[in-house]
Scaffold this motif. Structure first.
Motif, mmCIF file in Angstrom:
data_model
loop_
_atom_site.group_PDB
_atom_site.id
_atom_site.type_symbol
_atom_site.label_atom_id
_atom_site.label_comp_id
_atom_site.label_asym_id
_atom_site.label_seq_id
_atom_site.Cartn_x
_atom_site.Cartn_y
_atom_site.Cartn_z
ATOM 1 N N VAL A 265 0.832 -1.214 0.000
ATOM 2 C CA VAL A 265 0.000 0.000 0.000
ATOM 3 C C VAL A 265 0.865 1.263 0.000
ATOM 4 O O VAL A 265 0.424 2.318 0.444
ATOM 5 N N GLN A 266 2.088 1.157 -0.536
ATOM 6 C CA GLN A 266 3.003 2.304 -0.520
ATOM 7 C C GLN A 266 2.448 3.482 -1.300
ATOM 8 O O GLN A 266 2.572 4.636 -0.873
ATOM 9 N N GLU A 267 1.816 3.216 -2.445
ATOM 10 C CA GLU A 267 1.270 4.321 -3.244
ATOM 11 C C GLU A 267 0.183 5.070 -2.478
ATOM 12 O O GLU A 267 0.124 6.301 -2.526
ATOM 13 N N ALA A 268 -0.668 4.333 -1.767
ATOM 14 C CA ALA A 268 -1.709 4.985 -0.979
ATOM 15 C C ALA A 268 -1.103 5.808 0.155
ATOM 16 O O ALA A 268 -1.571 6.919 0.456
ATOM 17 N N ILE A 269 -0.044 5.295 0.769
ATOM 18 C CA ILE A 269 0.618 6.027 1.847
ATOM 19 C C ILE A 269 1.235 7.318 1.318
ATOM 20 O O ILE A 269 1.152 8.372 1.962
ATOM 21 N N ILE A 270 1.846 7.264 0.132
ATOM 22 C CA ILE A 270 2.413 8.476 -0.465
ATOM 23 C C ILE A 270 1.319 9.514 -0.694
ATOM 24 O O ILE A 270 1.514 10.713 -0.444
ATOM 25 N N GLY A 271 0.153 9.064 -1.160
ATOM 26 C CA GLY A 271 -0.965 9.984 -1.346
ATOM 27 C C GLY A 271 -1.413 10.619 -0.042
ATOM 28 O O GLY A 271 -1.689 11.825 0.021
ATOM 29 N N VAL A 272 -1.472 9.811 1.026
ATOM 30 C CA VAL A 272 -1.872 10.330 2.335
ATOM 31 C C VAL A 272 -0.853 11.358 2.838
ATOM 32 O O VAL A 272 -1.217 12.417 3.359
ATOM 33 N N VAL A 273 0.438 11.060 2.667
ATOM 34 C CA VAL A 273 1.482 11.994 3.096
ATOM 35 C C VAL A 273 1.374 13.304 2.333
ATOM 36 O O VAL A 273 1.526 14.397 2.903
ATOM 37 N N PHE A 274 1.087 13.215 1.032
ATOM 38 C CA PHE A 274 0.946 14.423 0.210
ATOM 39 C C PHE A 274 -0.212 15.286 0.716
ATOM 40 O O PHE A 274 -0.066 16.501 0.892
ATOM 41 N N VAL A 275 -1.362 14.654 0.942
ATOM 42 C CA VAL A 275 -2.534 15.403 1.414
ATOM 43 C C VAL A 275 -2.277 15.991 2.801
ATOM 44 O O VAL A 275 -2.638 17.139 3.087
ATOM 45 N N LEU A 276 -1.637 15.208 3.664
ATOM 46 C CA LEU A 276 -1.348 15.689 5.018
ATOM 47 C C LEU A 276 -0.396 16.875 4.985
ATOM 48 O O LEU A 276 -0.608 17.873 5.697
ATOM 49 N N ALA A 277 0.652 16.798 4.170
ATOM 50 C CA ALA A 277 1.601 17.904 4.084
ATOM 51 C C ALA A 277 0.925 19.164 3.541
ATOM 52 O O ALA A 277 1.181 20.278 4.024
ATOM 53 N N SER A 278 0.042 19.005 2.562
ATOM 54 C CA SER A 278 -0.678 20.165 2.021
ATOM 55 C C SER A 278 -1.583 20.784 3.079
ATOM 56 O O SER A 278 -1.691 22.017 3.177
ATOM 57 N N SER A 279 -2.216 19.939 3.871
ATOM 58 C CA SER A 279 -3.102 20.445 4.928
ATOM 59 C C SER A 279 -2.315 21.176 6.010
ATOM 60 O O SER A 279 -2.754 22.221 6.514
ATOM 61 N N VAL A 280 -1.136 20.651 6.361
ATOM 62 C CA VAL A 280 -0.289 21.333 7.343
ATOM 63 C C VAL A 280 0.141 22.700 6.811
ATOM 64 O O VAL A 280 0.170 23.691 7.555
ATOM 65 N N ALA A 281 0.466 22.776 5.512
ATOM 66 C CA ALA A 281 0.831 24.063 4.920
ATOM 67 C C ALA A 281 -0.325 25.055 5.014
ATOM 68 O O ALA A 281 -0.121 26.245 5.309
ATOM 69 N N LEU A 282 -1.545 24.572 4.792
ATOM 70 C CA LEU A 282 -2.714 25.447 4.926
ATOM 71 C C LEU A 282 -2.850 25.982 6.350
ATOM 72 O O LEU A 282 -3.133 27.163 6.564
ATOM 73 N N LEU A 283 -2.644 25.113 7.319
ATOM 74 C CA LEU A 283 -2.759 25.524 8.719
ATOM 75 C C LEU A 283 -1.687 26.537 9.095
ATOM 76 O O LEU A 283 -1.956 27.504 9.828
ATOM 77 N N LEU A 284 -0.468 26.332 8.598
ATOM 78 C CA LEU A 284 0.619 27.244 8.924
ATOM 79 C C LEU A 284 0.408 28.625 8.305
ATOM 80 O O LEU A 284 0.845 29.637 8.861
#
Length: 222
Positions: A32-51
């Motif tokens: 499930v590495q591809e799905a994990i990469i997608g989750v990391v991408f979305v999470l990093a984008s969300s953290v950028a929004l919060l910052l």
């Protein structure tokens, strides 16, 4: 200062931390590495929004992070960018498989970190993924076809942006997708699902398929 030393160190540190995380997840959950990469991408984008939420110019900074300003890159930054790209290419072609998985993700993280600050997140990932995906089933000259997809996508995107006065980064991403689709990627033969119908009859009566079905791994969430 957006281009200050502290910002660059923080960006590279975060990228290398992400590289180590993806190396660890690939070792433990490779299916499930591809799905994990997608989750990391979305999470990093969300953290950028919060910052950037409390920043007066947060919307502008976020747009620049995602879409970039490819037409307004400061020429003074290009020599350093060329040096970084040269070092990355030397490591990639010089070491090859000796890089290992950690080395691969580390080189990838450095390349993405340097590129995103110039042309934006969307354009970097579109450039990485679309030409490779469009030529995945190519029988020969795959590199040439991939470069042609990228060349046509960038040329058409820049021309379209000049004519329509729309954001250049977004236009190039769309043009890359159209160029990749225009390559008419052939469809690879898809094997029948383990529990799908057999060409010779019902798969439940086929002992070979029945034994194969019993060994199929289930996804962690299944």
């Amino acid at each position: 200062e957006p281009q200050g030393v502290a910002v660059q160190v923080a960006a590279l540190s975060a990228a290398l931390a992400g590289a180590l995380l993806l190396t660890w997840t690939e070792r433990h959950w490779p299916d499930v590495q591809e799905a994990i990469i997608g989750v990391v991408f979305v999470l990093a984008s969300s953290v950028a929004l919060l910052l950037l939420a409390s920043n007066v110019h947060g919307g502008e900074h976020l747009k620049e992070l995602l879409l970039g300003q490819i037409l307004w890159v400061n020429p003074d930054r290009l020599p350093m960018q060329a040096l970084i790209c040269t070092a990355i290419l030397a490591a990639w072609f010089g070491l090859g498989e000796r890089l290992g998985r950690v080395g691969f993700y580390a080189v990838f993280a450095c390349a993405v970190t340097a590129s995103v600050q110039l042309v934006g997140l969307y354009l970097v990932f579109a450039t990485l993924v679309i030409p490779a995906l469009a030529t995945y089933y190519s029988k020969g000259r795959r590199y040439l076809k991939a470069y042609l997809v990228g060349l046509f996508g960038y040329a058409a995107g820049l021309a379209g942006s000049a004519v329509t006065d729309l954001p250049t980064g977004a236009m190039i991403v769309c043009a890359l997708a159209i160029a990749g689709d225009g390559l008419k990627m052939p469809v690879s033969p898809t094997p029948l699902a383990p529990n799908g119908p057999s060409r010779c009859g019902n798969s439940t009566n086929d002992p070979v398929r029945s034994r194969g079905r019993s060994r199929v791994k289930r996804a962690p969430w299944g």
